[in-house]
Design a protein around this motif. Structure first.
Motif, PDB file in Angstrom:
ATOM      1  N   GLY A 138      27.050 -35.981  -9.923  1.00  0.00           N
ATOM      2  CA  GLY A 138      27.673 -36.547 -11.129  1.00  0.00           C
ATOM      3  C   GLY A 138      27.182 -37.963 -11.368  1.00  0.00           C
ATOM      4  O   GLY A 138      26.381 -38.638 -10.633  1.00  0.00           O
ATOM      5  N   ALA A 139      27.902 -38.618 -12.545  1.00  0.00           N
ATOM      6  CA  ALA A 139      27.606 -39.799 -12.829  1.00  0.00           C
ATOM      7  C   ALA A 139      28.551 -40.834 -12.357  1.00  0.00           C
ATOM      8  O   ALA A 139      28.407 -42.238 -12.635  1.00  0.00           O
ATOM      9  CB  ALA A 139      27.715 -39.925 -14.286  1.00  0.00           C
ATOM     10  N   ASP A 140      29.671 -40.431 -11.386  1.00  0.00           N
ATOM     11  CA  ASP A 140      30.346 -41.269 -10.584  1.00  0.00           C
ATOM     12  C   ASP A 140      29.715 -42.260  -9.857  1.00  0.00           C
ATOM     13  O   ASP A 140      29.113 -41.544  -8.674  1.00  0.00           O
ATOM     14  CB  ASP A 140      31.362 -40.732 -10.421  1.00  0.00           C
ATOM     15  N   GLY A 141      29.309 -43.341  -9.895  1.00  0.00           N
ATOM     16  CA  GLY A 141      28.446 -44.048  -8.895  1.00  0.00           C
ATOM     17  C   GLY A 141      29.066 -45.015  -8.141  1.00  0.00           C
ATOM     18  O   GLY A 141      28.233 -45.954  -7.605  1.00  0.00           O
ATOM     19  N   LYS A 142      30.506 -44.833  -7.934  1.00  0.00           N
ATOM     20  CA  LYS A 142      30.983 -45.963  -6.998  1.00  0.00           C
ATOM     21  C   LYS A 142      30.397 -46.028  -5.579  1.00  0.00           C
ATOM     22  O   LYS A 142      30.560 -45.020  -5.193  1.00  0.00           O
ATOM     23  CB  LYS A 142      32.469 -45.632  -7.094  1.00  0.00           C
ATOM     24  N   ASP A 143      30.154 -47.131  -5.425  1.00  0.00           N
ATOM     25  CA  ASP A 143      29.439 -47.601  -4.071  1.00  0.00           C
ATOM     26  C   ASP A 143      28.118 -47.151  -3.944  1.00  0.00           C
ATOM     27  O   ASP A 143      27.678 -46.927  -2.557  1.00  0.00           O
ATOM     28  CB  ASP A 143      30.376 -46.849  -2.998  1.00  0.00           C
ATOM     29  N   LYS A 144      27.563 -46.523  -5.135  1.00  0.00           N
ATOM     30  CA  LYS A 144      26.044 -46.186  -4.945  1.00  0.00           C
ATOM     31  C   LYS A 144      25.191 -47.169  -5.590  1.00  0.00           C
ATOM     32  O   LYS A 144      25.452 -47.910  -6.057  1.00  0.00           O
ATOM     33  CB  LYS A 144      25.988 -44.787  -5.383  1.00  0.00           C
ATOM     34  N   SER A 145      23.896 -46.931  -5.227  1.00  0.00           N
ATOM     35  CA  SER A 145      22.945 -47.329  -5.892  1.00  0.00           C
ATOM     36  C   SER A 145      21.822 -46.610  -6.455  1.00  0.00           C
ATOM     37  O   SER A 145      21.692 -45.497  -5.895  1.00  0.00           O
ATOM     38  CB  SER A 145      22.207 -48.555  -5.021  1.00  0.00           C
ATOM     39  N   LEU A 146      21.179 -47.172  -7.541  1.00  0.00           N
ATOM     40  CA  LEU A 146      20.315 -46.196  -8.283  1.00  0.00           C
ATOM     41  C   LEU A 146      18.928 -47.048  -8.158  1.00  0.00           C
ATOM     42  O   LEU A 146      18.847 -48.056  -8.278  1.00  0.00           O
ATOM     43  CB  LEU A 146      20.429 -45.934  -9.628  1.00  0.00           C
ATOM     44  N   THR A 147      17.934 -46.331  -7.290  1.00  0.00           N
ATOM     45  CA  THR A 147      16.638 -47.147  -7.251  1.00  0.00           C
ATOM     46  C   THR A 147      15.708 -46.881  -8.512  1.00  0.00           C
ATOM     47  O   THR A 147      15.463 -45.706  -8.908  1.00  0.00           O
ATOM     48  CB  THR A 147      15.727 -46.686  -6.108  1.00  0.00           C
ATOM     49  N   VAL A 148      15.367 -47.870  -9.132  1.00  0.00           N
ATOM     50  CA  VAL A 148      14.326 -48.002 -10.317  1.00  0.00           C
ATOM     51  C   VAL A 148      13.155 -48.624 -10.125  1.00  0.00           C
ATOM     52  O   VAL A 148      13.203 -49.919 -10.017  1.00  0.00           O
ATOM     53  CB  VAL A 148      15.112 -48.354 -11.678  1.00  0.00           C
ATOM     54  N   TRP A 149      11.967 -47.987 -10.208  1.00  0.00           N
ATOM     55  CA  TRP A 149      10.741 -48.679 -10.046  1.00  0.00           C
ATOM     56  C   TRP A 149      10.151 -49.252 -11.423  1.00  0.00           C
ATOM     57  O   TRP A 149       9.973 -48.483 -12.486  1.00  0.00           O
ATOM     58  CB  TRP A 149       9.678 -47.826  -9.494  1.00  0.00           C
ATOM     59  N   VAL A 150      10.033 -50.533 -11.526  1.00  0.00           N
ATOM     60  CA  VAL A 150       9.434 -51.050 -12.593  1.00  0.00           C
ATOM     61  C   VAL A 150       8.126 -52.011 -12.360  1.00  0.00           C
ATOM     62  O   VAL A 150       7.876 -52.329 -11.026  1.00  0.00           O
ATOM     63  CB  VAL A 150      10.344 -51.933 -13.507  1.00  0.00           C
ATOM     64  N   MET A 151       7.148 -52.022 -13.331  1.00  0.00           N
ATOM     65  CA  MET A 151       6.025 -52.498 -12.898  1.00  0.00           C
ATOM     66  C   MET A 151       6.117 -54.007 -13.036  1.00  0.00           C
ATOM     67  O   MET A 151       6.969 -54.714 -13.913  1.00  0.00           O
ATOM     68  CB  MET A 151       4.780 -52.265 -13.696  1.00  0.00           C
ATOM     69  N   SER A 152       5.301 -54.917 -12.564  1.00  0.00           N
ATOM     70  CA  SER A 152       5.178 -56.421 -12.246  1.00  0.00           C
ATOM     71  C   SER A 152       5.337 -57.133 -13.864  1.00  0.00           C
ATOM     72  O   SER A 152       4.280 -56.514 -14.651  1.00  0.00           O
ATOM     73  CB  SER A 152       4.293 -57.212 -11.630  1.00  0.00           C
ATOM     74  N   GLY A 153       6.185 -57.641 -14.370  1.00  0.00           N
ATOM     75  CA  GLY A 153       6.391 -58.186 -15.807  1.00  0.00           C
ATOM     76  C   GLY A 153       6.979 -57.206 -16.852  1.00  0.00           C
ATOM     77  O   GLY A 153       7.149 -57.695 -18.058  1.00  0.00           O
ATOM     78  N   SER A 154       7.332 -55.974 -16.526  1.00  0.00           N
ATOM     79  CA  SER A 154       7.880 -55.371 -17.455  1.00  0.00           C
ATOM     80  C   SER A 154       9.416 -55.382 -17.665  1.00  0.00           C
ATOM     81  O   SER A 154       9.903 -55.289 -18.955  1.00  0.00           O
ATOM     82  CB  SER A 154       7.719 -53.573 -16.937  1.00  0.00           C
ATOM     83  N   ASN A 155      10.160 -55.892 -16.734  1.00  0.00           N
ATOM     84  CA  ASN A 155      11.485 -55.911 -17.016  1.00  0.00           C
ATOM     85  C   ASN A 155      11.894 -57.450 -17.175  1.00  0.00           C
ATOM     86  O   ASN A 155      12.126 -58.240 -16.432  1.00  0.00           O
ATOM     87  CB  ASN A 155      12.514 -55.426 -15.979  1.00  0.00           C
ATOM     88  N   PRO A 156      12.102 -57.968 -18.314  1.00  0.00           N
ATOM     89  CA  PRO A 156      12.542 -59.244 -18.993  1.00  0.00           C
ATOM     90  C   PRO A 156      13.698 -59.622 -18.610  1.00  0.00           C
ATOM     91  O   PRO A 156      14.863 -58.720 -18.279  1.00  0.00           O
ATOM     92  CB  PRO A 156      12.349 -59.498 -20.414  1.00  0.00           C
ATOM     93  N   ALA A 157      14.281 -61.112 -18.163  1.00  0.00           N
ATOM     94  CA  ALA A 157      15.419 -61.282 -17.413  1.00  0.00           C
ATOM     95  C   ALA A 157      16.679 -60.793 -18.252  1.00  0.00           C
ATOM     96  O   ALA A 157      17.559 -60.284 -17.507  1.00  0.00           O
ATOM     97  CB  ALA A 157      15.257 -62.784 -17.396  1.00  0.00           C
TER      98      ALA A 157
END
Length: 420
Positions: free
Chosen positions: A29-48
């Protein structure tokens, strides 16, 4: 564009590993209370700012926290291959657009065709095609970029050039004028700028590989490839750059920063590199679309970038999908264009490009003349260091006939294409 390349044998191992660990049924389910989602991004890809916007929206909508884990490009192939085969892989991963086919074929990624429809992704076919394997959508395009002409306004003004070129011949005439009227190098273009050359092959309609029975083989001897290399040779004639180096050795933006170069064929983000090396050059930098043979169609360009994919073994697939809906919304896609200068993925993002000169210059070619390297799982092995196509380029620039240069490298290319 930084893009890691995958060893076919390593990815093949995923077939067994993923099958063994199985994939989630996505019923968390999409109910994420008290959960975390791990997202891998490459260095420099995700601007602030993009990262903050997405994180805040995701928290507000689902109650979950996004855990961005930044990875380095060096060694990412093996690291990602290993991670996707484990029982607890990262939930969402950034994958270079030329890598996606290999991971999809290995069974490591979730089919997200339904999610594309929910998002309403009207991305250009050229950008979205790298996410599709065997007719199924195994990833969604996050960002893409293509090369433009980055030029020194001061030098062009000194040469008396007032109108930007609209055709390839006009561009070459501008380079000639700079060479005659200034002491600047008209163009800095090393002999092995492979992705610029790939764009030229897209423009000539060349195919770098072809089918021989049930296997892929080199098509480097094709006359359309030769035509693209001839165009590259015409460009390179305006440059004193080494014929056996690429644009990163040395970094061409640092060469441009010295203020003695009329132009480079660059990604938009290279302007920041030049400014960091020499802040005084900031107001001298301009951009325009690489012109093609005629004014109505820009030069062919390689669309390099990354896709987002959901790991087939993730236990939080529904939550991962919610993340992608937010991360790839029109609002956040526009932020990527404005903040970094990436190429607009759809016509609706054109207005965002106006806030970034590099993105605005890249957009016309991306929409009309963009393409990719061959979208087959084996292609990554061809580009592995040392890239034989770079050897082909140097040989032609040094005077070897394109057909002979192709013969010299096609054996190595075929060997790599045969890897499973």
């Amino acid at each position: 564009m930084k893009r890691g390349l995958i060893a076919a044998t390593a990815v093949a191992g995923l077939l067994v590993s993923v099958a063994a660990c199985g994939s989630s049924d996505g019923k968390t389910g999409a109910d994420g209370k008290d959960k975390s989602l791990t997202v891998w991004v490459m260095s420099g890809s995700n601007p602030a700012q993009w990262t903050k916007q997405v994180s805040d929206e995701f928290k507000k909508k689902t109650g979950a926290t996004v855990k961005f884990e930044v990875q380095e490009w060096n060694g990412i192939q093996q690291k990602l291959t290993t991670a996707l085969s484990e029982d607890t892989p990262p939930d969402v991963v950034e994958i270079g657009n030329t890598q996606t086919a290999a991971y999809a074929k290995a069974g490591a990624l979730l089919d997200v065709g339904d999610l594309k429809k929910e998002i309403g992704g009207d991305w250009s076919e050229a950008i979205n095609s790298a996410s599709i394997v065997d007719g199924k959508q195994y990833a969604l395009p996050w960002y893409a970029g293509n090369r433009v002409v980055m030029y020194n306004k001061k030098i062009w003004k000194e040469a008396g050039i007032t109108d930007l070129p609209k055709t390839r011949n006009e561009l070459f005439k501008a380079f000639e004028t700079i060479g005659k009227k200034t002491d600047a190098e008209p163009l800095y273009l090393p002999g092995q700028n492979w992705y610029f050359f790939d764009g030229l092959t897209i423009g000539t309609g060349a195919e770098l590989v072809k089918k021989d029975g049930n296997k892929w083989v080199s098509n480097m001897a094709d006359t359309k490839v030769s035509k693209a290399m001839d165009i590259y040779k015409q460009y390179q004639a305006f440059s004193k750059a080494p014929k056996n180096k690429d644009e990163a050795t040395p970094q061409q933006a640092n060469v441009f920063a010295k203020g003695k170069t009329g132009a480079i064929i660059a990604m938009g983000y290279e302007a920041a590199t030049a400014i960091k090396a020499n802040p005084a050059i900031k107001n001298d930098i301009g951009f325009f679309t690489i012109p093609g043979e005629t004014a109505d169609k820009p030069e062919g360009v390689f669309l390099g970038g990354s896709n987002f994919a959901v790991a087939g073994g993730s236990a939080k697939q529904d939550l991962a999908k919610e993340f992608l809906k937010i991360a790839l919304s029109k609002k956040n896609d526009a932020q990527m264009v404005k903040e970094v200068g990436w190429t607009p993925k759809s016509p609706d993002l054109a207005s965002a490009a106006k806030d970034n000169p590099a993105a605005a210059a890249a957009a016309p070619a991306a929409q009309k003349s963009g393409g990719t390297t061959p979208l087959i799982p084996q292609w990554g092995a061809v580009e592995n260091v040392p890239n034989p196509i770079k050897d082909y380029m140097t040989a032609v620039l040094n005077g070897k006939a394109p057909a002979d240069a192709a013969k010299d490298v096609e054996g190595e290319i075929n060997k790599r294409l045969a890897q499973q």
